[in-house]
Design a protein around this motif. Sequence first.
Motif, mmCIF file in Angstrom:
data_model
loop_
_atom_site.group_PDB
_atom_site.id
_atom_site.type_symbol
_atom_site.label_atom_id
_atom_site.label_comp_id
_atom_site.label_asym_id
_atom_site.label_seq_id
_atom_site.Cartn_x
_atom_site.Cartn_y
_atom_site.Cartn_z
ATOM 1 N N HIS A 42 1.194 -1.415 -0.568
ATOM 2 C CA HIS A 42 -0.192 0.003 0.203
ATOM 3 C C HIS A 42 0.856 1.272 -0.169
ATOM 4 C CE1 HIS A 42 1.160 -0.405 4.114
ATOM 5 N NE2 HIS A 42 0.363 1.401 4.551
ATOM 6 N N GLY A 43 0.277 2.719 -0.199
ATOM 7 C CA GLY A 43 1.097 3.754 0.208
ATOM 8 C C GLY A 43 -0.100 4.396 -1.487
ATOM 9 N N HIS A 44 0.844 5.872 -0.866
ATOM 10 C CA HIS A 44 -0.413 7.215 -1.779
ATOM 11 C C HIS A 44 0.606 7.753 -2.138
ATOM 12 C CE1 HIS A 44 -4.756 8.338 -2.643
ATOM 13 N NE2 HIS A 44 -3.415 9.551 -3.137
ATOM 14 N N PHE A 45 0.631 8.647 -3.021
ATOM 15 C CA PHE A 45 1.544 9.308 -3.825
ATOM 16 C C PHE A 45 0.398 11.356 -3.698
ATOM 17 C CE2 PHE A 45 3.585 6.110 -5.809
ATOM 18 C CZ PHE A 45 5.517 6.862 -4.925
ATOM 19 N N VAL A 46 0.320 12.282 -2.930
ATOM 20 C CA VAL A 46 0.339 12.753 -3.741
ATOM 21 C C VAL A 46 1.122 14.052 -4.175
ATOM 22 C CG1 VAL A 46 -0.348 15.209 -2.175
ATOM 23 C CG2 VAL A 46 -1.451 13.570 -1.344
ATOM 24 N N ASN A 47 0.800 14.128 -5.866
ATOM 25 C CA ASN A 47 1.748 15.495 -6.466
ATOM 26 C C ASN A 47 0.866 17.141 -6.728
ATOM 27 O OD1 ASN A 47 3.596 13.114 -6.325
ATOM 28 N ND2 ASN A 47 2.401 12.685 -9.012
ATOM 29 N N VAL A 48 2.059 17.248 -5.957
ATOM 30 C CA VAL A 48 1.602 19.136 -6.431
ATOM 31 C C VAL A 48 2.098 19.315 -7.488
ATOM 32 C CG1 VAL A 48 1.342 21.374 -5.119
ATOM 33 C CG2 VAL A 48 1.235 19.173 -3.953
ATOM 34 N N SER A 49 0.940 19.709 -8.743
ATOM 35 C CA SER A 49 1.023 20.241 -10.018
ATOM 36 C C SER A 49 0.439 21.883 -9.424
ATOM 37 C CB SER A 49 0.573 19.444 -10.692
ATOM 38 O OG SER A 49 0.193 20.187 -12.259
ATOM 39 N N SER A 50 -0.138 22.347 -10.453
ATOM 40 C CA SER A 50 -0.739 23.649 -10.172
ATOM 41 C C SER A 50 -1.978 23.732 -11.735
ATOM 42 C CB SER A 50 0.274 24.808 -10.536
ATOM 43 O OG SER A 50 -0.254 25.796 -11.059
ATOM 44 N N LEU A 51 -2.455 24.617 -11.043
ATOM 45 C CA LEU A 51 -3.280 25.013 -12.682
ATOM 46 C C LEU A 51 -3.091 25.066 -13.834
ATOM 47 C CD1 LEU A 51 -6.615 24.975 -12.911
ATOM 48 C CD2 LEU A 51 -6.866 27.464 -12.924
ATOM 49 N N ALA A 52 -2.416 25.208 -13.386
ATOM 50 C CA ALA A 52 -0.901 26.265 -14.825
ATOM 51 C C ALA A 52 -0.780 24.716 -15.786
ATOM 52 C CB ALA A 52 0.523 26.651 -14.624
ATOM 53 N N GLY A 53 -1.331 23.289 -14.953
ATOM 54 C CA GLY A 53 -0.875 22.108 -16.095
ATOM 55 C C GLY A 53 -1.900 21.885 -16.237
ATOM 56 N N LEU A 54 -3.027 22.404 -16.191
ATOM 57 C CA LEU A 54 -3.953 22.045 -17.529
ATOM 58 C C LEU A 54 -4.260 23.105 -18.024
ATOM 59 C CD1 LEU A 54 -6.012 20.855 -14.353
ATOM 60 C CD2 LEU A 54 -4.950 19.645 -15.747
ATOM 61 N N LEU A 55 -4.117 24.553 -17.851
ATOM 62 C CA LEU A 55 -4.483 25.490 -18.800
ATOM 63 C C LEU A 55 -3.124 25.823 -19.251
ATOM 64 C CD1 LEU A 55 -6.772 28.000 -16.682
ATOM 65 C CD2 LEU A 55 -7.158 25.651 -17.836
ATOM 66 N N ASP A 56 -3.081 26.662 -19.967
ATOM 67 C CA ASP A 56 -2.064 27.372 -20.935
ATOM 68 C C ASP A 56 -1.769 28.860 -21.220
ATOM 69 O OD1 ASP A 56 -3.588 27.981 -23.858
ATOM 70 O OD2 ASP A 56 -4.029 26.132 -22.534
ATOM 71 N N VAL A 57 -2.278 29.405 -19.732
ATOM 72 C CA VAL A 57 -1.810 30.970 -19.800
ATOM 73 C C VAL A 57 -0.334 31.704 -20.471
ATOM 74 C CG1 VAL A 57 -1.459 33.029 -17.710
ATOM 75 C CG2 VAL A 57 -2.588 30.888 -17.552
ATOM 76 N N PRO A 58 -0.996 32.740 -21.080
ATOM 77 C CA PRO A 58 0.411 33.103 -21.877
ATOM 78 C C PRO A 58 1.588 33.719 -20.848
ATOM 79 C CG PRO A 58 -1.343 33.584 -23.203
ATOM 80 C CD PRO A 58 -2.004 33.038 -20.829
ATOM 81 N N ARG A 59 2.530 34.110 -21.019
ATOM 82 C CA ARG A 59 3.482 34.594 -20.526
ATOM 83 C C ARG A 59 4.239 33.118 -19.606
ATOM 84 N NH1 ARG A 59 5.758 38.756 -21.694
ATOM 85 N NH2 ARG A 59 6.844 39.558 -20.302
ATOM 86 N N ALA A 60 4.029 32.465 -19.413
ATOM 87 C CA ALA A 60 4.319 30.939 -18.254
ATOM 88 C C ALA A 60 4.384 29.762 -18.780
ATOM 89 C CB ALA A 60 3.458 31.376 -17.357
ATOM 90 N N SER A 61 5.478 30.174 -20.026
ATOM 91 C CA SER A 61 5.515 28.659 -20.879
ATOM 92 C C SER A 61 6.680 27.725 -20.158
ATOM 93 C CB SER A 61 6.600 28.277 -22.111
ATOM 94 O OG SER A 61 7.764 29.527 -22.054
ATOM 95 N N CYS A 62 7.537 28.256 -19.195
ATOM 96 C CA CYS A 62 8.405 26.585 -18.506
ATOM 97 C C CYS A 62 7.967 26.328 -17.199
ATOM 98 C CB CYS A 62 9.249 27.819 -18.358
ATOM 99 S SG CYS A 62 10.491 27.443 -17.160
ATOM 100 N N TYR A 63 6.615 27.155 -16.800
ATOM 101 C CA TYR A 63 6.406 26.743 -15.467
ATOM 102 C C TYR A 63 5.284 25.672 -16.168
ATOM 103 C CZ TYR A 63 3.776 27.225 -11.104
ATOM 104 O OH TYR A 63 3.263 26.184 -9.495
ATOM 105 N N ASN A 64 4.359 26.276 -17.393
ATOM 106 C CA ASN A 64 3.540 25.142 -17.179
ATOM 107 C C ASN A 64 3.850 24.215 -17.699
ATOM 108 O OD1 ASN A 64 1.583 27.795 -17.527
ATOM 109 N ND2 ASN A 64 1.299 28.318 -19.511
ATOM 110 N N ALA A 65 4.762 24.191 -18.785
ATOM 111 C CA ALA A 65 5.413 22.711 -19.542
ATOM 112 C C ALA A 65 6.077 22.078 -17.952
ATOM 113 C CB ALA A 65 6.333 23.468 -20.354
#
Length: 274
Positions: free
Chosen positions: A131-154
């Motif tokens: 057993h075990g559970h991962f919590v991976n913290v991404s961001s809304l930036a990982g689901l959307l594609d907000v301009p001027r944030a290509s590095c963080y978004n990717a």
Amino acid sequence: MTTQRIFITGGASGLGRAIALRYARAGWRVCIGDVNATRGAEVLRELQPLAAAALYLPCDVTRAEDLRAVAERLTADWGGVDVVVNNAGVAAPGALEDVPLEDWDRVLDINVMGVVRGCYVFTPLFKRQGHGHFVNVSSLAGLLDVPRASCYNASKAAVVSLSETLQNEFAGTGLGVTLVCPSFFKTNLAESLRNVDSATRAAVNRVLERSKVSAEDIADQIFQAVRERTFYVLPHAQGRQAWLMKRLLPRPLYMRIINKQMRRMRGSDSLKDG
């Protein structure tokens, strides 16, 4: 009932600290890992009245050997770990050509490979335990594609894809994954910025401070999601709406809406700067 155990990267500040305190209040054994020893010691002092077995371990997520050392220590001291939160992350705002390639390397090494290393090191331990559970913290930036944030978004989009893949791989086992995609909230993310001017740093801080959602709110949602084995956690109502728009609206219309919102946000910042 055996006391449950959690390890959190980037646990000495921001969301990591809030998660650590939330689990400590629930009676869990809590271990935080962080590169900042001073803050690590401060958070450990906050944790100890709530969880006497709390630990702070130096941990740089760019070094697999640091994560292996944590896994070995928790196996020796606690007999294993039940939840691993891959939370450590940094930001690098700016248009594609304005973010130096060395910043891309740093962001991808921490935001993407830091999560990969955490999952890679602890998955064998989880499988041995059954057993075990991962919590991976991404961001809304990982689901959307907000301009001027290509590095963080990717970087955050990679965490989304990795987590979704692991959910498929773990199906039918005792292992689970929760993917956390917050929008802006009050945290110290701006401290991680490099190669940005003071105006950009101040603008990022203003956006973070405006949020009505706190790190503690998100920690509560994570606690509930792990208990219920929920996959997606999108703490912000506006974020959930934006993600729905992206999936349902024609791409040109979605782009117009997003760009209009970004112009409004930058215009508001410009007025405040003046």
